[in-house]
Design an enzyme around this catalytic site. Sequence first.
Site, PDB file in Angstrom:
ATOM      1  N   HIS A 148       0.911  -1.404   0.205  1.00  0.00           N
ATOM      2  CA  HIS A 148       0.099   0.244  -0.154  1.00  0.00           C
ATOM      3  C   HIS A 148       0.839   1.324  -0.021  1.00  0.00           C
ATOM      4  CE1 HIS A 148      -3.361  -2.742   1.275  1.00  0.00           C
ATOM      5  NE2 HIS A 148      -2.272  -3.457   1.967  1.00  0.00           N
TER       6      HIS A 148
ATOM      7  N   SER B 232      15.817  20.998 -15.498  1.00  0.00           N
ATOM      8  CA  SER B 232      14.476  21.942 -15.914  1.00  0.00           C
ATOM      9  C   SER B 232      14.694  22.997 -16.674  1.00  0.00           C
ATOM     10  CB  SER B 232      13.664  22.395 -14.669  1.00  0.00           C
ATOM     11  OG  SER B 232      13.076  23.285 -14.726  1.00  0.00           O
TER      12      SER B 232
ATOM     13  N   LYS C  36      16.907  21.412 -10.484  1.00  0.00           N
ATOM     14  CA  LYS C  36      16.195  20.111 -10.713  1.00  0.00           C
ATOM     15  C   LYS C  36      16.909  18.962 -11.470  1.00  0.00           C
ATOM     16  CE  LYS C  36      12.072  19.332 -11.091  1.00  0.00           C
ATOM     17  NZ  LYS C  36      10.932  18.786 -10.286  1.00  0.00           N
TER      18      LYS C  36
ATOM     19  N   GLU D 290      10.544   7.965 -16.568  1.00  0.00           N
ATOM     20  CA  GLU D 290       9.190   8.424 -16.887  1.00  0.00           C
ATOM     21  C   GLU D 290       8.783   8.060 -18.166  1.00  0.00           C
ATOM     22  OE1 GLU D 290       8.436  12.384 -14.486  1.00  0.00           O
ATOM     23  OE2 GLU D 290      10.343  12.400 -15.602  1.00  0.00           O
TER      24      GLU D 290
END
Length: 470
Positions: A163, A290, A296, A303
């Site tokens: 979970h 970024s 970043k 992804e």
Amino acid sequence: MNTKRQSSSPISRSGRFRSGPSEAVARFTESVSFDRRLWAQDILGSQVHAAMLHRVGLLSAQEYRQIRSGLQAIAEEIRSGRFVWKPELEDVHMNVEAELTRRVPAGAKLHTGRSRNDQVALDLRLWVRDEIDRLLDEICELMRALIRLAERSADIWIPGYTHLQRAQPVPVAHHLLAYVEMLDRDRSRFEDCRERLNECPLGSGALAGSTLPLDREFVARELGFVDKRGRPRITRNSMDAVSDRDFVLEFCAHAALLAVHLSRLAEDLILWSSAEFGFIRIGDAFTTGSSLMPQKKNPDVAELVRGKSGRVIGNLTALLVLLKGLPLTYNRDLQEDKERLFDTADTVRACTQIFAGMLDQVAFQPERCAAAVADPNLLATDLAEEMVRRGVPFRQAHHRVGAAVARAEQLGCTLRELPAEEWKRIWPGFDPEVLAVFDLARAMARRTLPGSPGPREVARQLKAWKRRLF
Ligand code: ARG
């Protein structure tokens, strides 16, 4: 819409038609813009078909020689990019055959006893077979990369999650080997698909075979459609053979499952690389910055692998829907199978390759992992099991440890720090020695069941995988 008639009529229309299709129709129906990818399989199939026609006396030695060298020359030109593909000739099959016939008169005999329907079924089987062979190697390389990472991260433990809540401690290697298991199942599914598709459909004609004395077994043998003992494998029903795309669907289904596995691994890596977890760092080469936020470092490769699983799943759905309403046998709808198949193979192969490279640039962060896994709540189950060893029924033990966790939370301390009088109130039989369960190394060593995350068992699994894969 441009409905102008074309001047040059494709060879498929011949005597039956007084004019060629309109330009708009030709543009709509052509497939050579994408099925030219099948050229090597198409020419190989034609070479063997011609050899068979010669063998059974339907081509003279000279005609066969002409066809063979003509096809060879065309293959050379395609390979070097000099061949001119003509969309008005519809597909890869017509382009090759028309060019051959333009060069050698015997070319007009190549299509004897053959239809594009069994021809494209053959080309596709050969193409998928080749792709599976390459993909199998690439999956193995990814498995090896997982094992290398597991070995580099020996002795690092992290919380395992259910979970997405901390559950119980596991070695990093155990977590990574879970993916090795998944990939191994993927591999065996692709092997299975390869085995099933490895039957030669040529000789099925358009749908009902041929009256000519074709030697199907010769063709099958020459093209590697053989069983383990080298006996030729040919399809048994001409109607099935020209309309069957099960092997395309199976490939795409197995690919979808592989993509799902890669997507889950991607998700683990993305979570672990976040500041909240901080379990891993991904090398600069596999991350991006970024355009706005200078601090970043984003896990874009992972992804994109997660994102691309969407199109692979979509391709499978498109193919299932494509087939479900088709009556026997060949229908032009089937031409729509190719782009879905090609895209699926390209996508899963690219994802598998890039992931192997990325895993070699992943480093677990020992301090962050140690801090997370030091949470004594992760060993609450061990404590309940210790009570069981001392005769407490498991349900009671579960209840008492749960109460202790709640009390510790109230007092703002860890389970390990809960004072003895508190324990006594919850469990009158409390013995301070039970707190030894919170020794993590000891806790791990106690996990000796086969398949469990104990260090000896994990080392045994790692060794077995290394023997199989290196
Ligand atoms: N381009 C066609 C396909 O991919 C080849 C088979 C054409 N057959 C036909 N009867 N029109 O399906």
